[in-house]
Design a protein around this motif. Structure first.
Motif, PDB file in Angstrom:
ATOM      1  N   LYS A   1       0.817  -1.221   0.000  1.00 57.69           N
ATOM      2  CA  LYS A   1       0.000   0.000   0.000  1.00 57.69           C
ATOM      3  C   LYS A   1       0.849   1.268   0.000  1.00 57.69           C
ATOM      4  O   LYS A   1       0.333   2.367   0.141  1.00 57.69           O
ATOM      5  CB  LYS A   1      -0.924   0.018   1.228  1.00 57.69           C
ATOM      6  CG  LYS A   1      -1.936  -1.105   1.241  1.00 57.69           C
ATOM      7  CD  LYS A   1      -2.948  -0.915   0.133  1.00 57.69           C
ATOM      8  CE  LYS A   1      -4.056  -1.948   0.245  1.00 57.69           C
ATOM      9  NZ  LYS A   1      -5.161  -1.638  -0.659  1.00 57.69           N
ATOM     10  N   GLU A   2       2.162   1.122  -0.188  1.00 64.30           N
ATOM     11  CA  GLU A   2       3.060   2.266  -0.131  1.00 64.30           C
ATOM     12  C   GLU A   2       2.717   3.332  -1.177  1.00 64.30           C
ATOM     13  O   GLU A   2       2.672   4.524  -0.864  1.00 64.30           O
ATOM     14  CB  GLU A   2       4.521   1.810  -0.307  1.00 64.30           C
ATOM     15  CG  GLU A   2       4.993   0.829   0.729  1.00 64.30           C
ATOM     16  CD  GLU A   2       4.710  -0.631   0.372  1.00 64.30           C
ATOM     17  OE1 GLU A   2       5.161  -1.502   1.127  1.00 64.30           O
ATOM     18  OE2 GLU A   2       4.038  -0.910  -0.637  1.00 64.30           O
TER      19      GLU A   2
ATOM     20  N   GLU B   1      -7.874   1.624   4.838  1.00 66.74           N
ATOM     21  CA  GLU B   1      -7.259   1.126   3.601  1.00 66.74           C
ATOM     22  C   GLU B   1      -5.760   0.847   3.633  1.00 66.74           C
ATOM     23  O   GLU B   1      -5.307  -0.070   2.957  1.00 66.74           O
ATOM     24  CB  GLU B   1      -7.527   2.118   2.460  1.00 66.74           C
ATOM     25  CG  GLU B   1      -8.985   2.360   2.159  1.00 66.74           C
ATOM     26  CD  GLU B   1      -9.686   1.133   1.605  1.00 66.74           C
ATOM     27  OE1 GLU B   1      -9.039   0.327   0.922  1.00 66.74           O
ATOM     28  OE2 GLU B   1     -10.884   0.984   1.877  1.00 66.74           O
ATOM     29  N   VAL B   2      -4.963   1.646   4.342  1.00 71.92           N
ATOM     30  CA  VAL B   2      -3.516   1.526   4.164  1.00 71.92           C
ATOM     31  C   VAL B   2      -2.685   1.409   5.434  1.00 71.92           C
ATOM     32  O   VAL B   2      -1.538   0.958   5.371  1.00 71.92           O
ATOM     33  CB  VAL B   2      -2.937   2.686   3.316  1.00 71.92           C
ATOM     34  CG1 VAL B   2      -3.551   2.717   1.931  1.00 71.92           C
ATOM     35  CG2 VAL B   2      -3.070   4.006   4.013  1.00 71.92           C
ATOM     36  N   LEU B   3      -3.196   1.815   6.568  1.00 74.15           N
ATOM     37  CA  LEU B   3      -2.360   1.850   7.767  1.00 74.15           C
ATOM     38  C   LEU B   3      -2.364   0.511   8.508  1.00 74.15           C
ATOM     39  O   LEU B   3      -3.399  -0.127   8.657  1.00 74.15           O
ATOM     40  CB  LEU B   3      -2.822   2.960   8.707  1.00 74.15           C
ATOM     41  CG  LEU B   3      -2.697   4.375   8.154  1.00 74.15           C
ATOM     42  CD1 LEU B   3      -3.157   5.387   9.193  1.00 74.15           C
ATOM     43  CD2 LEU B   3      -1.276   4.676   7.696  1.00 74.15           C
TER      44      LEU B   3
ATOM     45  N   SER C   1       7.531   1.946   6.691  1.00 76.28           N
ATOM     46  CA  SER C   1       7.592   2.892   7.810  1.00 76.28           C
ATOM     47  C   SER C   1       7.890   4.295   7.281  1.00 76.28           C
ATOM     48  O   SER C   1       8.908   4.516   6.622  1.00 76.28           O
ATOM     49  CB  SER C   1       8.686   2.449   8.793  1.00 76.28           C
ATOM     50  OG  SER C   1       8.699   3.289   9.911  1.00 76.28           O
ATOM     51  N   TYR C   2       6.986   5.225   7.576  1.00 77.91           N
ATOM     52  CA  TYR C   2       7.091   6.590   7.068  1.00 77.91           C
ATOM     53  C   TYR C   2       7.181   7.592   8.213  1.00 77.91           C
ATOM     54  O   TYR C   2       6.604   7.381   9.280  1.00 77.91           O
ATOM     55  CB  TYR C   2       5.878   6.945   6.218  1.00 77.91           C
ATOM     56  CG  TYR C   2       5.849   6.261   4.878  1.00 77.91           C
ATOM     57  CD1 TYR C   2       6.396   6.875   3.758  1.00 77.91           C
ATOM     58  CD2 TYR C   2       5.265   5.015   4.726  1.00 77.91           C
ATOM     59  CE1 TYR C   2       6.360   6.255   2.526  1.00 77.91           C
ATOM     60  CE2 TYR C   2       5.229   4.388   3.499  1.00 77.91           C
ATOM     61  CZ  TYR C   2       5.782   5.014   2.400  1.00 77.91           C
ATOM     62  OH  TYR C   2       5.755   4.394   1.176  1.00 77.91           O
ATOM     63  N   LEU C   3       7.871   8.680   7.933  1.00 72.05           N
ATOM     64  CA  LEU C   3       7.921   9.825   8.832  1.00 72.05           C
ATOM     65  C   LEU C   3       7.553  11.059   8.028  1.00 72.05           C
ATOM     66  O   LEU C   3       8.122  11.308   6.966  1.00 72.05           O
ATOM     67  CB  LEU C   3       9.328   9.998   9.420  1.00 72.05           C
ATOM     68  CG  LEU C   3       9.573  11.296  10.204  1.00 72.05           C
ATOM     69  CD1 LEU C   3       8.701  11.346  11.454  1.00 72.05           C
ATOM     70  CD2 LEU C   3      11.049  11.428  10.546  1.00 72.05           C
ATOM     71  N   ILE C   4       6.595  11.805   8.531  1.00 66.10           N
ATOM     72  CA  ILE C   4       6.236  13.091   7.936  1.00 66.10           C
ATOM     73  C   ILE C   4       6.695  14.162   8.920  1.00 66.10           C
ATOM     74  O   ILE C   4       6.325  14.131  10.093  1.00 66.10           O
ATOM     75  CB  ILE C   4       4.718  13.202   7.692  1.00 66.10           C
ATOM     76  CG1 ILE C   4       4.267  12.125   6.711  1.00 66.10           C
ATOM     77  CG2 ILE C   4       4.355  14.601   7.196  1.00 66.10           C
ATOM     78  CD1 ILE C   4       2.763  12.015   6.566  1.00 66.10           C
ATOM     79  N   LEU C   5       7.534  15.072   8.452  1.00 62.62           N
ATOM     80  CA  LEU C   5       7.957  16.219   9.256  1.00 62.62           C
ATOM     81  C   LEU C   5       7.237  17.444   8.727  1.00 62.62           C
ATOM     82  O   LEU C   5       7.352  17.772   7.539  1.00 62.62           O
ATOM     83  CB  LEU C   5       9.471  16.414   9.183  1.00 62.62           C
ATOM     84  CG  LEU C   5      10.299  15.337   9.863  1.00 62.62           C
ATOM     85  CD1 LEU C   5      11.784  15.619   9.682  1.00 62.62           C
ATOM     86  CD2 LEU C   5       9.957  15.225  11.341  1.00 62.62           C
ATOM     87  N   SER C   6       6.500  18.093   9.588  1.00 56.34           N
ATOM     88  CA  SER C   6       5.663  19.207   9.186  1.00 56.34           C
ATOM     89  C   SER C   6       5.911  20.397  10.102  1.00 56.34           C
ATOM     90  O   SER C   6       5.851  20.260  11.327  1.00 56.34           O
ATOM     91  CB  SER C   6       4.194  18.767   9.267  1.00 56.34           C
ATOM     92  OG  SER C   6       3.336  19.730   8.723  1.00 56.34           O
TER      93      SER C   6
END
Length: 95
Positions: A14-15, A81-83, A49-54
């Protein structure tokens, strides 16, 4: 200014879906008051594994975004759906 680290674990396969929707979410963020910038990262040895920096002007601006209907809609889609699990958020500021 605060930086929010948002950690996401995505189901295998699902990436691309996650990344495609991330691009749409950034468009929404860019129109949100107080948003400065957002970047997406993935772990080198764990591509699910994702990291979002905001970066935001302040915590109130980020919290307002989290309360928006657009964010809630995307969050509900992600859960369904994806997590692979519940995301975690961490807050940082420069000393």
């Amino acid at each position: 200014m605060i930086t929010v680290g948002m950690n996401y674990q995505v189901l295998r396969g699902k990436e691309e879906d996650f990344e495609r929707v991330f691009d749409k979410v950034v468009e929404i963020m860019n129109r949100s008051p107080g948003h400065a910038r957002t970047e997406l990262y993935t772990k080198v040895k764990d591509r699910q594994s994702y990291l979002i920096l905001s970066e935001w002007n302040d915590r109130a601006a980020f919290d307002a975004f989290l309360q928006s209907e657009q964010f809630r809609s995307v969050a509900n889609w992600g859960k369904a759906e994806v997590l692979a699990g519940r995301p975690t958020h961490e807050f940082f500021e420069r000393p």
